[in-house]
Every structure is written in C-alpha cells, then in structure tokens.
Design an enzyme around this catalytic site. Structure first.
Site, mmCIF file in Angstrom:
data_model
loop_
_atom_site.group_PDB
_atom_site.id
_atom_site.type_symbol
_atom_site.label_atom_id
_atom_site.label_comp_id
_atom_site.label_asym_id
_atom_site.label_seq_id
_atom_site.Cartn_x
_atom_site.Cartn_y
_atom_site.Cartn_z
ATOM 1 C CG PHE A 249 100.623 100.978 31.716
ATOM 2 C CD1 PHE A 249 101.661 101.442 32.622
ATOM 3 C CD2 PHE A 249 100.792 99.926 31.099
ATOM 4 C CE1 PHE A 249 102.843 100.654 32.427
ATOM 5 C CE2 PHE A 249 102.057 99.080 30.912
ATOM 6 C CZ PHE A 249 103.021 99.560 31.746
ATOM 7 C CG ASP A 251 92.977 101.762 29.110
ATOM 8 O OD1 ASP A 251 91.690 101.557 28.984
ATOM 9 O OD2 ASP A 251 93.698 101.752 28.037
ATOM 10 C CD1 TRP A 280 93.825 97.769 27.131
ATOM 11 C CD2 TRP A 280 94.443 95.940 25.907
ATOM 12 N NE1 TRP A 280 93.623 98.007 25.718
ATOM 13 C CE2 TRP A 280 94.128 97.057 25.057
ATOM 14 C CE3 TRP A 280 94.756 94.685 25.267
ATOM 15 C CZ2 TRP A 280 94.093 96.730 23.540
ATOM 16 C CZ3 TRP A 280 94.769 94.365 24.095
ATOM 17 C CH2 TRP A 280 94.435 95.540 23.222
ATOM 18 C CD GLN A 284 90.585 95.743 23.957
ATOM 19 O OE1 GLN A 284 90.231 96.296 23.042
ATOM 20 N NE2 GLN A 284 90.817 96.675 25.243
#
Length: 300
Positions: A249, A251, A280, A284
């Site tokens: 996805f 991002d 992802w 972070q």
C-alpha cells in the site's frame, strides 16, 4: 505473490511485470511512472540484497490486526465499522512545528492511525452506532468532533466527515445498509472488492492522470480488504481469495524507509500485506532516516 518476467531473458536484467496478472492495474500503471522517472529510480541490486537479508534473519510473525485498538464482535457490525475506519484512514501528521492530534485511551497516549482506531472503538464502547448506515449518512460535525476528542484537532476533519457520510449514503443506496452485501457481490474476492470500493465510493478512488495516463493506487481500498481479512483471521467475512494479488500500500513513510535502505521490489515468500506491515513498522522507528515527503490529502 505477484509474478515478474525476467527481462534478462530478452538480453536485459530489469524486471518486467506480467500484465496478465495485474488485475488491479496498480503495478502496471505505476510501473509506467517509474520507467518515465527522471529523478528517482530503483536500485534493483539493493532490492535483491535486502530481500536476502530479510530471508536470512529469523522470521517473525508480523501482526496484521491489533485487537486492543479495534472494535470486533464477529458480526456485520464489525464489517461496517472497518469500512468507516478506512474511509477516514489518512493523513495524521501535523503541520510543521505544530503539535500532533492525540487521544488518551485505556491509560495510553496515542496518535496517528492507532489514535483513530482507538477513538472509533471508544465511540462504539459509548454506544455510538458507527456501524449504522443511516447514522453515518447524517452524522453531525458535533458528533464526529466528540468521537475524535483529545488534544488538538485531527487533520482534515471536514474531509473525514464527508467520507463518513458518503459511506452511509452508498451503503443505503447500493447495499441495503450493510457492507457484507458488497463482499457477497464481489464473491469474497480481494481484487473484486477493491475495485468495487474504488468504483462505488469516490473517497476510495485514488487515481490520477500523469502525462495523460491513468495511474492507480487504490491504497485505502486495498487496506480495507486487508483489514477485513486480518480482523476475521481470513475466515467468515474475511475469507478472501486472491489476497496475494494485492499490492504493497502506497505510503509517504515507505519512500523514507526504502531510501534509507537504498531500494524497492521483491521476490520471496512473504505476502504484500506482511511486507507492507514490516515496512510501516520500520517507518515508525525512523531514527537516523532523512525526513519523509508529505502531501496533505485523504489519499495518503
């Protein structure tokens, strides 16, 4: 896993996408942009070396669903709740030098996506019917402000309000108020449900014209399918076929991670959803990485 044709069979060593299996049109349309790119390119050698690094390390199961922050009761209410969640799943960062929106939930201070999920779960716990299409179609600004209460204001509040109302209206007009009927119409196929979301819900249709060619992303549409799959553990309303045909996805954090590692692209037995979550999570903890690019939009 999406297959690739080796162009080195045609006297070159670049990877080419087989168009017969790109059912979403995401890889082929974005691939055209990559080939036309003048300032950004993919280091295929680094892609291969990073993939081998991941394979050589002990494999850890990456969670695809966090029960602590998500509502789940195993019924069609959960299905509608997830649709509402992902209709508003975009752009959580604040403007430069401004504080981030955050909430307190069960003793934790949360921001970003986890804060959105927890705020919507908190709303259900307070008997706010975020699964009810009629309620969603007419949800007031006051109610949504209360749902997202915390420190500061969630970014693009008005767009989120618009998207949530659209979810309600479309569910009532096309699916008798229940998103499970959309899943049934798509025959529980991940690709078909993604295309249905992009077709019927304008807020999920993230396409753009680039040099007179249509480029597809379908980020949140694919996320919605993946969230249903994760929430239901691949069973019941999450029992989708063709999950391996979804893409990673798009991002704004991923280019940051991939730039840090010098890369993009892969060829090992990990699903796109698992790779997306791995990337992802790396984003972070971005200590030492250069800043990421940001464009304020509901399409991430």
């Amino acid at each position: 896993m999406t297959e690739f044709l080796q162009k080195n069979e045609l006297d070159d060593d670049e990877l080419y996408l087989s168009p017969q299996i790109d059912q979403l049109g995401v890889l082929s349309s974005t691939g055209d942009v990559v080939e036309r790119g003048e300032y950004v390119w993919i280091n295929a050698e680094r892609v291969e070396s990073l993939a081998r690094e991941w394979l050589d390390k002990e494999q850890q199961i990456t969670p695809t669903w966090y029960d602590r922050y998500h509502f789940f009761d195993g019924t069609q209410r959960t299905v509608n709740w997830i649709l509402s969640l992902d209709a508003m799943n975009f752009c959580f960062w604040a403007e430069k030098d401004q504080p981030r929106w955050c909430i307190d939930y069960q003793g934790e201070r949360l921001n970003g996506y986890m804060a959105e999920a927890a705020a919507l779960k908190r709303a259900v716990e307070e008997d706010i019917p975020l699964w009810d299409a009629t309620y969603l179609s007419n949800i007031s600004e006051k109610d949504l402000t209360y749902i997202f209460r915390g420190e500061h204001t969630i970014p693009l509040f008005e767009q989120r309000l618009h998207n949530l109302r659209e979810v309600g209206h479309v569910l009532l007009e096309k699916y008798d108020g229940q998103f499970i009927h959309a899943i049934e119409q798509a025959d529980s196929n991940a690709i078909e449900l993604t295309l249905l979301l992009a077709r019927d819900f304008s807020s999920f249709n993230d396409v753009v014209l680039y040099r007179n060619r249509l480029v597809r992303f379908y980020k949140r549409a694919q996320i919605c399918v993946a969230d249903l799959y994760g929430a239901f553990g691949g069973k019941s309303w999450g029992a989708f076929t063709d999950m391996d045909q979804l893409t990673i996805f798009a991002d704004y954090k991923l280019p940051q991670v991939l730039r840090h590692y010098g890369v993009l692209e892969y060829d090992h037995p990990i699903t796109p959803t698992e790779i997306d979550m791995r990337l992802w999570l790396l984003g972070q903890s971005a200590i030492g990485m250069r800043p990421y690019h940001r464009t304020r939009t509901m399409f991430y």
